[in-house]
Design a protein around this motif. Structure first.
Motif, PDB file in Angstrom:
ATOM      1  N   UNK A   1      49.585  26.245 140.498  1.00 25.98           N
ATOM      2  CA  UNK A   1      51.018  26.507 140.341  1.00 25.98           C
ATOM      3  C   UNK A   1      51.866  25.758 141.374  1.00 25.98           C
ATOM      4  N   UNK A   2      51.207  25.025 142.262  1.00 26.32           N
ATOM      5  CA  UNK A   2      51.945  24.354 143.340  1.00 26.32           C
ATOM      6  C   UNK A   2      52.965  23.355 142.801  1.00 26.32           C
ATOM      7  N   UNK A  68      57.429  34.712 136.199  1.00 28.30           N
ATOM      8  CA  UNK A  68      57.282  36.106 135.764  1.00 28.30           C
ATOM      9  C   UNK A  68      57.165  36.972 137.011  1.00 28.30           C
ATOM     10  N   UNK A  69      57.583  38.220 136.893  1.00 32.52           N
ATOM     11  CA  UNK A  69      57.345  39.170 137.988  1.00 32.52           C
ATOM     12  C   UNK A  69      56.578  40.360 137.436  1.00 32.52           C
ATOM     13  N   UNK A  70      55.563  40.732 138.159  1.00 28.41           N
ATOM     14  CA  UNK A  70      54.708  41.860 137.806  1.00 28.41           C
ATOM     15  C   UNK A  70      55.542  43.087 137.455  1.00 28.41           C
ATOM     16  N   UNK A  71      55.221  43.738 136.339  1.00 25.57           N
ATOM     17  CA  UNK A  71      55.883  45.006 136.013  1.00 25.57           C
ATOM     18  C   UNK A  71      55.189  46.119 136.776  1.00 25.57           C
ATOM     19  N   UNK A  72      55.916  46.728 137.703  1.00 32.06           N
ATOM     20  CA  UNK A  72      55.403  47.846 138.492  1.00 32.06           C
ATOM     21  C   UNK A  72      56.604  48.533 139.119  1.00 32.06           C
ATOM     22  N   UNK A 131      48.413  32.000 131.278  1.00 26.35           N
ATOM     23  CA  UNK A 131      47.594  30.803 131.048  1.00 26.35           C
ATOM     24  C   UNK A 131      48.129  29.575 131.795  1.00 26.35           C
ATOM     25  N   UNK A 132      48.590  29.804 133.027  1.00 25.41           N
ATOM     26  CA  UNK A 132      49.017  28.681 133.864  1.00 25.41           C
ATOM     27  C   UNK A 132      50.375  28.098 133.523  1.00 25.41           C
ATOM     28  N   UNK A 133      51.125  28.743 132.613  1.00 28.10           N
ATOM     29  CA  UNK A 133      52.425  28.181 132.194  1.00 28.10           C
ATOM     30  C   UNK A 133      53.466  28.276 133.314  1.00 28.10           C
ATOM     31  N   UNK A 134      53.596  29.450 133.894  1.00 28.21           N
ATOM     32  CA  UNK A 134      54.562  29.662 134.983  1.00 28.21           C
ATOM     33  C   UNK A 134      53.926  30.575 136.025  1.00 28.21           C
TER      34      UNK A 134
END
Length: 341
Positions: A1-2, A68-72, A131-134
């Motif tokens: 992701x770099x 994306x941010x983890x839903x929690x 899958x490595x998209x973002x």
């Protein structure tokens, strides 16, 4: 992701346009969120990896954001430590066993990794779906904010009981904050090990504190947490309501990014931060209620102001409100992605 737009900007390198994600981007302003929420309690959603992944993916699929941010929830650490946590529609979070005494603090555990394993499991499911998209952002609540919920027993307008502990029983307050800080650093490292690509620390109620109290009871613990993170190639974002005031101090804790509320000129605050510290923000979320031409004009105004600046991630100054029209949020993302300086 770099090589993703978001990670490049977080490390203060040049990007062709500012990346965009929004706090509370997987939330109550989406009809698709309610389709899930109406079937499960909020804690069930957080604790069931497949459901947490479903919600995390909503803004990825429907908005096309750059991270994306983890839903929690920020209070899962307080629950894991021993808080009896529940969420009620229209009321918000409640701890049935508030922490008010030395005995209450002594009962709290600071070794809770096994109780938060469901978060690591969710991260693995989400990363399979992405899958490595973002990149995927993990997060935790800052010690002062988590402490305020534990002490008040829920949300508060004036934080009276929390401030009484800070002022009358500072040693007790420091014991409680120290326990939460230990749990928070371990929890963020658990998320990093599970595969998140960045982490954000949310100090949602820091604006309740004076400068001296923020320094002693918030900043010092955030500094401790950041110093313990396994952060190689993992940018660390620090956010608080009040960041327009506290940003120079926040930068001393050595995050990669300081997330800024909407009460300040973003370029002015960036120039006051050390070289190499990126900024995230800082559109007033209320703009997203406005007509589309206003939304576009305000985003363009912010982008013109930040033109030529490396290390700028577009976000809101706080989270999306539940009744903001979904179409307006989608339009804002489109405006950002079409920006050509």
């Amino acid at each position: 992701m770099r090589d993703s737009l978001f990670i490049i900007a977080a490390f203060s390198e040049a990007t062709e346009r500012p990346p965009v994600w929004m706090m509370r981007q997987a939330g109550r302003f989406m009809p698709e969120y309610w389709e899930i929420k109406n079937k499960y309690s909020f804690l069930e959603m957080c604790k069931t990896p497949e459901i947490a992944a479903d919600v995390t993916m909503l803004p990825v699929d429907l908005l096309g954001i750059d991270a994306a941010i983890l839903f929690s929830d920020i209070l899962v650490t307080g629950e894991a430590m021993g808080g009896d946590l529940s969420f009620t529609q229209g009321v918000g979070p409640k701890f049935a066993n508030p922490v008010r005494s030395q005995a209450d603090i002594d009962k709290l555990s600071d070794n809770v990794g096994d109780k938060l394993q469901y978060v690591a499991d969710a991260i693995k499911v989400i990363q399979q779906r992405l899958d490595g998209k973002i990149p995927l952002i993990g997060f935790a609540g800052a010690p002062f904010t988590v402490m305020s919920y534990l002490v008040e027993g829920g949300s508060s307008k004036d934080f009276k009981l929390t401030k009484l502990m800070l002022h009358n029983e500072p040693e007790m307050a420091h014991q409680l904050l120290s326990k939460i800080a230990t749990v928070t650093a371990d929890y963020l490292n658990l998320q990093i090990e599970a595969g998140v690509n960045a982490v954000q620390i949310f100090d949602s109620w820091a604006q309740a504190l004076s400068w001296d109290d923020y320094t002693e009871f918030s900043h010092n613990y955030i500094q401790q947490i950041i110093s313990k993170l396994n952060r190689k190639d993992i940018p660390v974002i620090s956010f608080c309501k009040g960041s327009s005031v506290f940003a120079p101090l926040m930068a001393e804790a050595k995050p990669d990014v300081v997330s800024i509320d909407w009460n300040v000129d973003l370029l002015d605050i960036k120039k006051r931060l050390p070289q190499g510290v990126a900024v995230q923000g800082n559109l007033d979320p209320h703009i997203l209620y406005a007509d589309k031409k206003v939304i576009k004009e305000r985003i363009h105004r912010l982008f013109e102001r930040m033109k030529g600046e490396n290390g700028f991630i577009f976000n809101l100054g706080h989270g999306i409100m539940p009744d903001i029209p979904f179409d307006n949020v989608k339009y804002a993302v489109e405006v950002i992605k079409e920006w050509a300086p």
